[in-house]
Design a protein around this motif. Structure first.
Motif, PDB file in Angstrom:
ATOM      1  N   PHE A  16       0.837  -1.195   0.000  1.00  0.00           N
ATOM      2  CA  PHE A  16       0.000   0.000   0.000  1.00  0.00           C
ATOM      3  C   PHE A  16       0.869   1.241   0.000  1.00  0.00           C
ATOM      4  O   PHE A  16       1.804   1.345   0.799  1.00  0.00           O
ATOM      5  N   ALA A  17       0.546   2.199  -0.856  1.00  0.00           N
ATOM      6  CA  ALA A  17       1.291   3.467  -0.896  1.00  0.00           C
ATOM      7  C   ALA A  17       1.029   4.270   0.370  1.00  0.00           C
ATOM      8  O   ALA A  17      -0.093   4.318   0.868  1.00  0.00           O
ATOM      9  N   ASP A  18       2.069   4.891   0.882  1.00  0.00           N
ATOM     10  CA  ASP A  18       1.967   5.778   2.037  1.00  0.00           C
ATOM     11  C   ASP A  18       1.273   7.071   1.604  1.00  0.00           C
ATOM     12  O   ASP A  18       1.514   7.573   0.513  1.00  0.00           O
ATOM     13  N   HIS A  19       0.416   7.620   2.452  1.00  0.00           N
ATOM     14  CA  HIS A  19      -0.303   8.853   2.108  1.00  0.00           C
ATOM     15  C   HIS A  19       0.608  10.061   1.996  1.00  0.00           C
ATOM     16  O   HIS A  19       0.356  10.974   1.216  1.00  0.00           O
ATOM     17  N   ASP A  20       1.683  10.090   2.774  1.00  0.00           N
ATOM     18  CA  ASP A  20       2.560  11.253   2.811  1.00  0.00           C
ATOM     19  C   ASP A  20       3.729  11.193   1.840  1.00  0.00           C
ATOM     20  O   ASP A  20       4.299  12.228   1.499  1.00  0.00           O
ATOM     21  N   ASP A  21       4.114  10.002   1.423  1.00  0.00           N
ATOM     22  CA  ASP A  21       5.270   9.846   0.534  1.00  0.00           C
ATOM     23  C   ASP A  21       4.950   8.791  -0.518  1.00  0.00           C
ATOM     24  O   ASP A  21       4.908   7.598  -0.204  1.00  0.00           O
ATOM     25  N   PRO A  22       4.733   9.176  -1.761  1.00  0.00           N
ATOM     26  CA  PRO A  22       4.335   8.231  -2.802  1.00  0.00           C
ATOM     27  C   PRO A  22       5.403   7.191  -3.155  1.00  0.00           C
ATOM     28  O   PRO A  22       5.108   6.204  -3.813  1.00  0.00           O
ATOM     29  N   ARG A  23       6.642   7.390  -2.685  1.00  0.00           N
ATOM     30  CA  ARG A  23       7.703   6.409  -2.940  1.00  0.00           C
ATOM     31  C   ARG A  23       7.852   5.407  -1.798  1.00  0.00           C
ATOM     32  O   ARG A  23       8.711   4.536  -1.835  1.00  0.00           O
ATOM     33  N   VAL A  24       7.003   5.504  -0.786  1.00  0.00           N
ATOM     34  CA  VAL A  24       7.023   4.570   0.340  1.00  0.00           C
ATOM     35  C   VAL A  24       5.801   3.663   0.244  1.00  0.00           C
ATOM     36  O   VAL A  24       4.687   4.139   0.046  1.00  0.00           O
ATOM     37  N   PHE A  25       6.046   2.357   0.368  1.00  0.00           N
ATOM     38  CA  PHE A  25       4.958   1.381   0.338  1.00  0.00           C
ATOM     39  C   PHE A  25       5.008   0.531   1.595  1.00  0.00           C
ATOM     40  O   PHE A  25       6.080   0.078   2.003  1.00  0.00           O
ATOM     41  N   TRP A  26       3.852   0.354   2.216  1.00  0.00           N
ATOM     42  CA  TRP A  26       3.713  -0.521   3.365  1.00  0.00           C
ATOM     43  C   TRP A  26       3.394  -1.910   2.840  1.00  0.00           C
ATOM     44  O   TRP A  26       2.483  -2.089   2.038  1.00  0.00           O
ATOM     45  N   HIS A  27       4.154  -2.888   3.256  1.00  0.00           N
ATOM     46  CA  HIS A  27       4.016  -4.267   2.792  1.00  0.00           C
ATOM     47  C   HIS A  27       3.400  -5.134   3.884  1.00  0.00           C
ATOM     48  O   HIS A  27       3.727  -4.971   5.063  1.00  0.00           O
ATOM     49  N   VAL A  28       2.553  -6.074   3.463  1.00  0.00           N
ATOM     50  CA  VAL A  28       1.962  -7.064   4.354  1.00  0.00           C
ATOM     51  C   VAL A  28       2.023  -8.414   3.634  1.00  0.00           C
ATOM     52  O   VAL A  28       1.582  -8.532   2.485  1.00  0.00           O
ATOM     53  N   PHE A  29       2.606  -9.404   4.314  1.00  0.00           N
ATOM     54  CA  PHE A  29       2.674 -10.772   3.791  1.00  0.00           C
ATOM     55  C   PHE A  29       2.112 -11.692   4.869  1.00  0.00           C
ATOM     56  O   PHE A  29       2.484 -11.583   6.034  1.00  0.00           O
ATOM     57  N   TRP A  30       1.242 -12.605   4.477  1.00  0.00           N
ATOM     58  CA  TRP A  30       0.679 -13.573   5.404  1.00  0.00           C
ATOM     59  C   TRP A  30       0.821 -14.938   4.770  1.00  0.00           C
ATOM     60  O   TRP A  30       0.396 -15.141   3.618  1.00  0.00           O
ATOM     61  N   SER A  31       1.434 -15.871   5.494  1.00  0.00           N
ATOM     62  CA  SER A  31       1.652 -17.204   4.931  1.00  0.00           C
ATOM     63  C   SER A  31       1.390 -18.291   5.957  1.00  0.00           C
ATOM     64  O   SER A  31       1.294 -18.026   7.160  1.00  0.00           O
ATOM     65  N   ALA A  32       1.317 -19.516   5.450  1.00  0.00           N
ATOM     66  CA  ALA A  32       1.111 -20.674   6.311  1.00  0.00           C
ATOM     67  C   ALA A  32       2.354 -20.965   7.146  1.00  0.00           C
ATOM     68  O   ALA A  32       2.279 -21.595   8.186  1.00  0.00           O
ATOM     69  N   GLY A  33       3.503 -20.524   6.703  1.00  0.00           N
ATOM     70  CA  GLY A  33       4.755 -20.753   7.422  1.00  0.00           C
ATOM     71  C   GLY A  33       5.926 -20.188   6.651  1.00  0.00           C
ATOM     72  O   GLY A  33       5.788 -19.723   5.523  1.00  0.00           O
ATOM     73  N   ALA A  34       7.090 -20.250   7.260  1.00  0.00           N
ATOM     74  CA  ALA A  34       8.292 -19.652   6.679  1.00  0.00           C
ATOM     75  C   ALA A  34       8.682 -20.265   5.343  1.00  0.00           C
ATOM     76  O   ALA A  34       9.171 -19.574   4.453  1.00  0.00           O
TER      77      ALA A  34
END
Length: 134
Positions: A76-94
C-alpha cells in the motif's frame, strides 16, 4: 530475511534487502514454522513506482495461488510519501517464502534500501522457543 539467503546477524540480504537479527533464515526454520505475518515500510527508488506496482501485482498473483502457502501479499502506498509502500505478507509458514531467486531479485531492484540505510520489516509467528535457543 524472508528469501532464505544465509546472512550473518545484523547484515542486509543482497536479494531482498532485509536485515537478519539472529543469523537464521526463515526457510531454515520451516520444519517448526507456524503461520507467519510480515509487515513494514519499504522505500522505492525514484521513478520506479509504476513499474514496481506492476511487478508486485504480478508476483503477488503468482505467489498467492491456491496451495502455495502464501495467503496474502499487499503493498500500500503511504499517504505522505508516494515512494514509500507498506508491505503485508501472510503465509502458512516460513517455507512458503522460499521462492524463485530471480523473482526476488527483480522485485529487490525497486527498493532504495541499502546496507548503509536498510528498510526493516517486522515478523510475527513462525518461531518457537527451540529456534530462539538454537
Amino acid at each position: 530475511c524472508v528469501c532464505a539467503s544465509p546472512i550473518s546477524p545484523g547484515d542486509v540480504c543482497s536479494i531482498c534487502r532485509m536485515t537478519s537479527f539472529d543469523g537464521r533464515t526463515l526457510a531454515s526454520s520451516a520444519a517448526s514454522a507456524v503461520p507467519l505475518l510480515v509487515h513494514g515500510r519499504r522505500r522505492l527508488k525514484e521513478g520506479l513506482v509504476d513499474e514496481f506496482k506492476e511487478r508486485f501485482s504480478s508476483l503477488a498473483a503468482s505467489s498467492t495461488r491456491p496451495g502455495s502457502g502464501i495467503h496474502a501479499m499487499f503493498a500500500f502506498a503511504d499517504h505522505d510519501d508516494p515512494r514509500v509502500f507498506w508491505h503485508v505478507f501472510w503465509s502458512a509458514g516460513a517455507s512458503s517464502f522460499a521462492h524463485d531467486a530471480s523473482q526476488q531479485e527483480s522485485l529487490a531492484a525497486y527498493y532504495e534500501s541499502s546496507e548503509q540505510d536498510p528498510d526493516a520489516l517486522d515478523c510475527y509467528g513462525g518461531w518457537t522457543e527451540g529456534l530462539a535457543a538454537g
